[in-house]
Design a protein around this motif. Structure first.
Motif, PDB file in Angstrom:
ATOM      1  N   LYS A  72       0.998  -1.031   0.022  1.00  0.00           N
ATOM      2  CA  LYS A  72       0.310  -0.388  -0.081  1.00  0.00           C
ATOM      3  C   LYS A  72       0.957   1.082  -0.190  1.00  0.00           C
ATOM      4  N   HIS A 131       0.153   9.233  10.020  1.00  0.00           N
ATOM      5  CA  HIS A 131       0.133  10.018  11.506  1.00  0.00           C
ATOM      6  C   HIS A 131      -0.803  10.840  12.167  1.00  0.00           C
ATOM      7  N   PRO A 187      -1.345   0.850  16.184  1.00  0.00           N
ATOM      8  CA  PRO A 187      -1.587   1.370  14.592  1.00  0.00           C
ATOM      9  C   PRO A 187      -2.172   2.252  14.756  1.00  0.00           C
ATOM     10  N   SER A 188      -3.086   3.074  13.571  1.00  0.00           N
ATOM     11  CA  SER A 188      -4.038   3.051  13.443  1.00  0.00           C
ATOM     12  C   SER A 188      -5.319   1.807  12.833  1.00  0.00           C
ATOM     13  N   ASP A 215      -3.406  -0.055   7.465  1.00  0.00           N
ATOM     14  CA  ASP A 215      -2.099  -0.228   6.394  1.00  0.00           C
ATOM     15  C   ASP A 215      -3.498  -1.905   6.090  1.00  0.00           C
ATOM     16  N   ARG A 229      13.232   1.822   8.592  1.00  0.00           N
ATOM     17  CA  ARG A 229      13.419   2.680  10.005  1.00  0.00           C
ATOM     18  C   ARG A 229      12.265   2.031  10.920  1.00  0.00           C
ATOM     19  N   THR A 275       8.251   2.204  12.453  1.00  0.00           N
ATOM     20  CA  THR A 275       7.110   2.440  12.464  1.00  0.00           C
ATOM     21  C   THR A 275       6.933   2.827  14.529  1.00  0.00           C
ATOM     22  N   GLY A 304       4.346   6.642   4.631  1.00  0.00           N
ATOM     23  CA  GLY A 304       4.383   5.758   5.750  1.00  0.00           C
ATOM     24  C   GLY A 304       4.613   6.675   6.990  1.00  0.00           C
TER      25      GLY A 304
HETATM   26  O1  PMV Z   1       3.429   1.140   8.194  1.00  0.00           O
HETATM   27  P1  PMV Z   1       4.097   2.885   7.704  1.00  0.00           P
HETATM   28  O2  PMV Z   1       5.146   2.452   8.217  1.00  0.00           O
HETATM   29  O3  PMV Z   1       4.024   3.051   6.397  1.00  0.00           O
HETATM   30  O4  PMV Z   1       3.157   3.540   8.222  1.00  0.00           O
HETATM   31  C1  PMV Z   1       1.942   3.638   8.608  1.00  0.00           C
HETATM   32  C2  PMV Z   1       1.598   4.590   8.838  1.00  0.00           C
HETATM   33  C3  PMV Z   1       0.868   5.173  10.001  1.00  0.00           C
HETATM   34  O5  PMV Z   1       0.232   6.122  10.319  1.00  0.00           O
HETATM   35  C4  PMV Z   1       2.727   6.640  10.225  1.00  0.00           C
HETATM   36  C5  PMV Z   1       1.004   4.672  11.226  1.00  0.00           C
HETATM   37  C6  PMV Z   1      -0.359   4.003  11.552  1.00  0.00           C
HETATM   38  O6  PMV Z   1      -0.196   2.899  12.182  1.00  0.00           O
HETATM   39  O7  PMV Z   1      -0.933   4.959  10.652  1.00  0.00           O
END
Ligand code: PMV
Length: 309
Positions: free
Chosen positions: A10, A17, A135-136, A139, A177, A179, A263
């Motif tokens: 995705k 954030h 996490p929200s 993903d 990095r 998350t 991300g």
């Molecule tokens: O999964 P990543 O590393 O692309 O980032 C997730 C997006 C954030 O908003 C930073 C975290 C989240 O859980 O929504």
């Protein structure tokens, strides 16, 4: 007999954030996939083309998902899980969520549990929480459902109905990095400046709703402008870095409509939109500077699973 599942990666187009704290975010499933095979075995075993075998800490969340599902449905947890991925790890492209979604879907298929997309997401979140803390859920939501979705915690995701395809450019900074660390950094800022954070968050939530409309009607120039505004907001939270800022500037100088980190930031990737005539030169220009860059067409389909003999 084995079950196979494929789940898409995705890109978060806007709102990362802030979505953790309740804002709307816009995300698209990408055609690069993670493929998982699950078969009955004498003992639990997991192997991955990226992380080797079950001894690797990166694979522990996989066992958590299987354990949770096996417990709930009185299914046998002794399975061999094999993971292969076209998605770079730690690049902000949702490789962990795609893996967890595919694991849950394949285990459901193997045991004929008949789980729907909401339940697949719920079990994949067991693994996601193990990796990312709080996490929200954006993903796994986009990986399982596919398409382009507006998401915010606690609301039913809204899938955009797009006529035709849209092109996104993704470019990987080459730096991974955590998350979890990035989410923690933003939460600290929110706790320190709650009033200011809430204004910024409301603004980005509104920006995501507008970006969805631009995407829906194919106004890629308007969408690009919003990406650049969103990048500035993420910079203000301290989640960007010099490389990501440089990439966003390069994309502007090469004629993109706009770009932003995608991300968690602090490394990972940037997402951009550009006039069709410039897409090819942008991809080769960034590649020549050492950034793995590709263009993708969205929407892509969500998780799929089937049985093989
Ligand atoms: O999964 P990543 O590393 O692309 O980032 C997730 C997006 C954030 O908003 C930073 C975290 C989240 O859980 O929504």
């Amino acid at each position: 007999m084995r079950a196979v599942a494929e789940a898409p990666s995705k890109a978060i187009i806007t709102g990362e954030h802030f979505v953790v704290h309740g804002a709307w975010a816009l995300a698209a499933a990408l055609p690069r996939k993670v493929r998982v095979q699950v078969a009955p075995a004498s003992a639990f075993r997991v192997t991955s083309d990226k992380f080797g075998d079950v001894g690797s800490p990166q694979l522990r969340p996989v066992s958590r998902v299987i354990e949770a599902m096996a417990r709930e449905f009185s299914a046998k947890p002794n399975v061999s899980v094999s993971i292969s991925s076209m998605v770079p790890e730690g690049a902000g492209l949702g490789s962990s969520a795609a893996t967890m979604v595919a694991v849950a879907a394949a285990f459901s298929r193997l045991n004929s549990l008949g789980l729907g997309v909401d339940e697949i997401i719920r079990y994949s979140m067991v693994g996601e929480r193990h990796i990312h803390g709080n996490p929200s859920g954006i993903d796994p939501a986009v990986s399982a459902r596919g398409g382009v979705i507006l998401f915010r915690p606690g609301s039913r995701p809204k899938k955009l109905s797009l006529e035709g395809e849209r092109t996104l450019i993704l470019s990987y900074s080459g730096r991974t990095r955590s998350t979890k660390g990035q989410i923690g950094r933003v939460t600290q800022i929110r706790n320190k400046y709650p009033g200011l954070f809430s204004i910024l968050s409301d603004g980005i939530s509104e920006l995501s709703l507008t970006a969805a409309e631009k995407m829906r009607i194919g106004d890629m120039e308007g969408l690009g402008n919003l990406l650049t505004v969103n990048h500035a907001a993420l910079m203000s939270l301290g989640v960007s870095n010099d490389t990501l800022d440089l990439m966003v500037d390069l994309l502007a100088s090469m004629g993109s409509y706009g770009a932003k980190l995608t991300g968690a930031g602090g490394g990972g990737s940037v997402v951009a939109v550009a006039p069709e005539a410039k897409e090819k030169s942008i991809v080769s220009g960034l590649t020549a500077r050492g950034f793995e860059t590709f263009k993708v067409s969205v929407p892509a389909e969500g998780v799929k699973s089937w049985l093989e003999r």
